[in-house]
Design a protein around this motif. Sequence first.
Motif, mmCIF file in Angstrom:
data_model
loop_
_atom_site.group_PDB
_atom_site.id
_atom_site.type_symbol
_atom_site.label_atom_id
_atom_site.label_comp_id
_atom_site.label_asym_id
_atom_site.label_seq_id
_atom_site.Cartn_x
_atom_site.Cartn_y
_atom_site.Cartn_z
ATOM 1 N N GLY A 131 17.775 17.737 -42.861
ATOM 2 C CA GLY A 131 17.136 17.824 -44.156
ATOM 3 C C GLY A 131 16.511 19.163 -44.489
ATOM 4 O O GLY A 131 15.628 19.232 -45.335
ATOM 5 N N VAL A 132 16.964 20.243 -43.845
ATOM 6 C CA VAL A 132 16.455 21.562 -44.234
ATOM 7 C C VAL A 132 17.001 21.901 -45.621
ATOM 8 O O VAL A 132 17.994 21.326 -46.064
ATOM 9 N N THR A 133 16.372 22.834 -46.297
ATOM 10 C CA THR A 133 16.835 23.217 -47.625
ATOM 11 C C THR A 133 17.966 24.236 -47.520
ATOM 12 O O THR A 133 18.138 24.881 -46.478
ATOM 13 N N THR A 134 18.706 24.397 -48.595
ATOM 14 C CA THR A 134 19.770 25.399 -48.599
ATOM 15 C C THR A 134 19.189 26.805 -48.501
ATOM 16 O O THR A 134 19.816 27.700 -47.944
ATOM 17 N N LYS A 135 17.983 26.992 -49.001
ATOM 18 C CA LYS A 135 17.318 28.292 -48.873
ATOM 19 C C LYS A 135 17.069 28.611 -47.401
ATOM 20 O O LYS A 135 17.315 29.729 -46.932
ATOM 21 N N THR A 136 16.587 27.624 -46.653
ATOM 22 C CA THR A 136 16.361 27.804 -45.219
ATOM 23 C C THR A 136 17.673 28.092 -44.506
ATOM 24 O O THR A 136 17.740 28.969 -43.636
ATOM 25 N N ASP A 185 25.290 21.796 -48.466
ATOM 26 C CA ASP A 185 24.473 20.586 -48.594
ATOM 27 C C ASP A 185 24.723 19.611 -47.445
ATOM 28 O O ASP A 185 23.793 18.985 -46.933
ATOM 29 N N CYS A 200 22.969 20.993 -44.378
ATOM 30 C CA CYS A 200 21.518 20.773 -44.468
ATOM 31 C C CYS A 200 21.159 19.344 -44.073
ATOM 32 O O CYS A 200 20.182 19.126 -43.356
ATOM 33 N N ARG A 204 20.337 29.530 -45.717
ATOM 34 C CA ARG A 204 20.716 30.916 -46.022
ATOM 35 C C ARG A 204 19.901 31.904 -45.185
ATOM 36 O O ARG A 204 20.434 32.892 -44.679
#
Length: 71
Positions: free
Chosen positions: A24-29, A16, A19, A31
């Motif tokens: 501000g990218v997502t944790t999915k991005t 987090d 990110c 990964r």
Amino acid sequence: MQQQEQMNIDTLLTPDQVCALLGGVTTKTLREWNNTHRHREVLAPIRFTQKLVRYERRNVLAFIERCRSTY
């Protein structure tokens, strides 16, 4: 003072925190980038367990520098 700067560079960050540092990218991005990004070797997450992942602050800053476009 220099010791404080060294501690900041050596800090381990949570996904987090990374990110937020990446804008501000997502944790999915994040990964996905760990698996497919052309500079993924620079980001290099540290896996303590399957769920506990940390990133070295210096690697995240190096990743940001590598990804900057030069015009």
